[in-house]
Scaffold this motif. Structure first.
Motif, PDB file in Angstrom:
ATOM      1  N   LEU A   1      78.346-108.924   3.213  1.00 32.78           N
ATOM      2  CA  LEU A   1      80.023-108.299   3.498  1.00 32.78           C
ATOM      3  C   LEU A   1      79.766-106.947   3.000  1.00 32.78           C
ATOM      4  O   LEU A   1      79.715-105.398   3.784  1.00 32.78           O
ATOM      5  N   PHE A   2      78.825-106.636   1.515  1.00 33.56           N
ATOM      6  CA  PHE A   2      78.565-105.512   1.029  1.00 33.56           C
ATOM      7  C   PHE A   2      77.410-105.018   1.528  1.00 33.56           C
ATOM      8  O   PHE A   2      77.621-104.030   1.282  1.00 33.56           O
ATOM      9  N   SER A   3      76.421-105.759   2.216  1.00 34.05           N
ATOM     10  CA  SER A   3      75.247-105.342   2.780  1.00 34.05           C
ATOM     11  C   SER A   3      75.147-104.512   4.233  1.00 34.05           C
ATOM     12  O   SER A   3      75.369-103.783   4.742  1.00 34.05           O
ATOM     13  N   LEU A   4      76.497-104.886   4.717  1.00 33.27           N
ATOM     14  CA  LEU A   4      77.392-104.664   5.227  1.00 33.27           C
ATOM     15  C   LEU A   4      78.339-103.003   5.443  1.00 33.27           C
ATOM     16  O   LEU A   4      78.748-102.052   5.993  1.00 33.27           O
ATOM     17  N   GLY A   5      78.004-103.226   3.660  1.00 34.51           N
ATOM     18  CA  GLY A   5      78.221-101.688   3.420  1.00 34.51           C
ATOM     19  C   GLY A   5      80.419-101.418   3.012  1.00 34.51           C
ATOM     20  O   GLY A   5      80.710-100.017   2.963  1.00 34.51           O
ATOM     21  N   ALA A   6      80.138-102.969   2.761  1.00 36.71           N
ATOM     22  CA  ALA A   6      82.133-102.955   2.410  1.00 36.71           C
ATOM     23  C   ALA A   6      82.293-103.016   1.259  1.00 36.71           C
ATOM     24  O   ALA A   6      81.563-102.628   0.395  1.00 36.71           O
TER      25      ALA A   6
END
Lengths: 291, 255
Positions: free
Chosen positions: A193-198
């Motif tokens: 999710l962080f890699s999706l900019g979350a």
């Protein structure tokens, strides 16, 4: 060689096909049979359960009537129904039931909500969760029922002290369940999710909360029973209403029939509230059948 | 033009007061629209490098430049697909794929409308409303890749996306990936253990060495595109494969 090589596969496929057809029919037949077994099994189970229940009630009635069981202590089903009916019509049994279940349900809902929020909040900071965790466990170990006299003095003999009792019984269990859920969240899901900019609140809402739901739900059934126990003890200590108060009063005047009425009524309340949580559980997990 | 530049990147971890170097100074420059693979033995710092590029891990030294701008420590600048599919089990395939859009603030209904044709075009037709557990490994991997694609960043990092698939599904997925790559014109950085896979897919291959990880060689793959199964049997393919095998064998012996 060549001719053989060609022949063998042809023959084989022939055999295979016929075998497969047979297999298929057999499988189908087996499935149908299984279904029938399933249905008749269920029917047998229901009938069996009813027989056991009726037998117990019958034996209870019969043995107290012929005097093998002392009906002064054991009462008997017909007397219980009669006493219950009178208590409901002339007495305050129905109000008592509403009072007890009301306090239980409100305490249960508050406890579960607050507990879940506390448990989930531990995801946000490991410093905070590590400092708090031992205190949670310690508080969980405190026999909260023993605190009832203090709470009744603190919050009065009315409705509030019963709600607080039910709340205290459930809140830590709910918090620990939610915290277990938080701890079990797949770290790679968070990373994805962080890699999706979350941002952290995205991760919290989209991963942490949903993956903790089954953990939180698992505590509901235990908690509804705990909440009821909390309410009843609260009523035992001091109360003007409630099934717990009714039992205490009946015991003091040695009306054991009425005590039995109270016990039976509480059992039914407990069963209905349990079924309620089962329903909530199904509703919360309706999208989870493939997990 | 250089899309992505990795300048003097290195990473040293400290464990029990002992320092160990996961990635020695690494420099890479990747041109826009290229398919670049990284191969090397386990523990060669590939994942460390990817985590640095994705902004999930700060490097000990160096910079990562995307279109000339430093993106060190900034997550969400590139698409990143991890080895596992990491689909959320409580969401349908469609709702999984739109996750990136949702985080960016696109409304769910609109995101679904955008994603649906893509799912249908790229082999997930009829499975949009299924849950991940109902799909095969290959399909889940496709869904995960479409999620990364729909996040719509120019650079995509793929960390052994087909590592867990069987050989046949793998070959199918490779062709599928090539089709997607030529449709979307993304710059792809691809980690794999598989030499055939690396040659078949890439324009350039970086060979990494065992701990501490560093670039050992860079190999240009000049096989014509579009590539298909026949590419795998060409003489030039075999030649490249032989060279890479020798390099990796030396690597294994050292470690």
């Amino acid at each position: 060689m060549d001719a053989n090589a060609e022949k063998i596969p042809v023959e084989r496929t022939g055999i295979d096909q016929s075998l497969e057809v047979k297999k298929n029919t057999r499988v189908k037949a087996a499935v149908i049979e299984d279904d029938r077994k399933g249905i008749s099994m269920r029917r047998k189970v229901v009938i069996g359960q009813m027989i056991v229940g009726v037998t117990i009630i019958f034996l209870w009635e019969f043995l107290t009537r012929i005097g093998w069981l002392d009906s002064y202590y054991w009462s008997n089903p017909s007397t219980i129904v009669q006493t219950g009916w009178t208590a409901a019509i002339q007495g305050t049994l129905l109000q008592d039931m509403a009072y007890t279940s009301g306090a239980t349900i409100i305490g249960f809902i508050l406890g579960t909500l607050v507990g879940s929020v506390i448990g989930l909040s531990f995801w946000w900071s490991s410093l905070y969760s590590r400092i708090t965790e031992p205190y949670m466990i310690a508080f969980n170990a405190v026999p909260k029922l023993a605190l009832a006299p203090v709470l009744v003095i603190m919050f009065g003999i009315g409705f509030n002290s019963k709600v607080i009792m039910a709340f205290l019984m459930t809140v830590i269990v709910a918090a620990l369940a939610a915290y277990s859920g938080v701890k079990s969240v797949d770290k790679d899901l968070e990373k994805m999710l962080f890699s999706l900019g979350a941002k952290r609140h995205h991760v919290f809402m989209k991963v942490v909360v949903p993956s903790s739901v089954p953990w939180m739900v698992s505590s509901l059934k235990i908690n509804i029973a705990l909440a009821l126990a909390g309410t009843i003890v609260g009523e035992f200590i001091s109360s003007r209403q409630g099934v717990g108060r009714m039992i205490l009063y009946a015991g003091q005047v040695m009306d054991l029939n009425l005590v039995w009425v109270g016990v039976i009524v509480l059992s039914f309340l407990s069963i209905f509230m349990y079924l309620g949580t089962v329903w909530i559980e199904k509703w919360l997990l309706k999208n989870r059948k493939y997990q | 033009m250089n899309k992505l530049e990795i300048v003097h990147n290195s990473k040293t971890f400290k464990k029990n007061d002992k320092e160990f170097c996961a990635l020695q100074e690494t420099n890479m420059s990747i041109q826009s629209g290229k398919f670049v693979s990284i191969i090397g033995p386990s523990g060669c710092g590939k994942s460390t490098l990817f985590n640095i590029i994705a902004g999930l891990l700060p490097p000990s030294t160096g910079e990562v430049l995307l279109d000339g701008k430093n993106i060190v420590g900034k997550s969400g600048c590139v698409g990143y697909m991890l080895q596992k599919d990491l689909l959320l089990p409580w969401r349908t395939i469609l709702d999984n794929v739109i996750l990136g859009l949702e985080i960016r603030g696109v409304h769910k209904t609109e995101a679904r409308e955008r994603a649906l044709p893509m799912l249908q075009k790229y082999g997930l037709k009829g499975f949009e409303h299924h849950f991940p557990a109902e799909l095969s490994g290959g399909m889940r991997q496709r869904a995960a890749l479409l999620r990364t694609l729909l996040y719509d960043k120019d650079v995509i990092l793929l960390d052994e996306p087909f590592g867990a698939l069987d050989a046949q599904t793998r070959l199918f997925m490779q062709s599928w990936l090539l089709k997607i790559w030529s449709d979307f014109k993304k710059t792809v950085l691809f980690v794999t253990h598989d030499i055939d896979e690396a040659i078949y897919l890439s324009d350039e291959i970086y060979v990494f060495s065992h701990r501490p990880g560093r670039i050992k060689a860079k190999v240009e793959v000049d096989l014509p595109r579009p590539r298909n199964e026949e590419t795998l049997t060409q003489a030039s393919f075999q030649h490249l494969k032989k060279g890479l095998l020798i390099m990796l064998k030396v690597e294994q012996e050292i470690s």
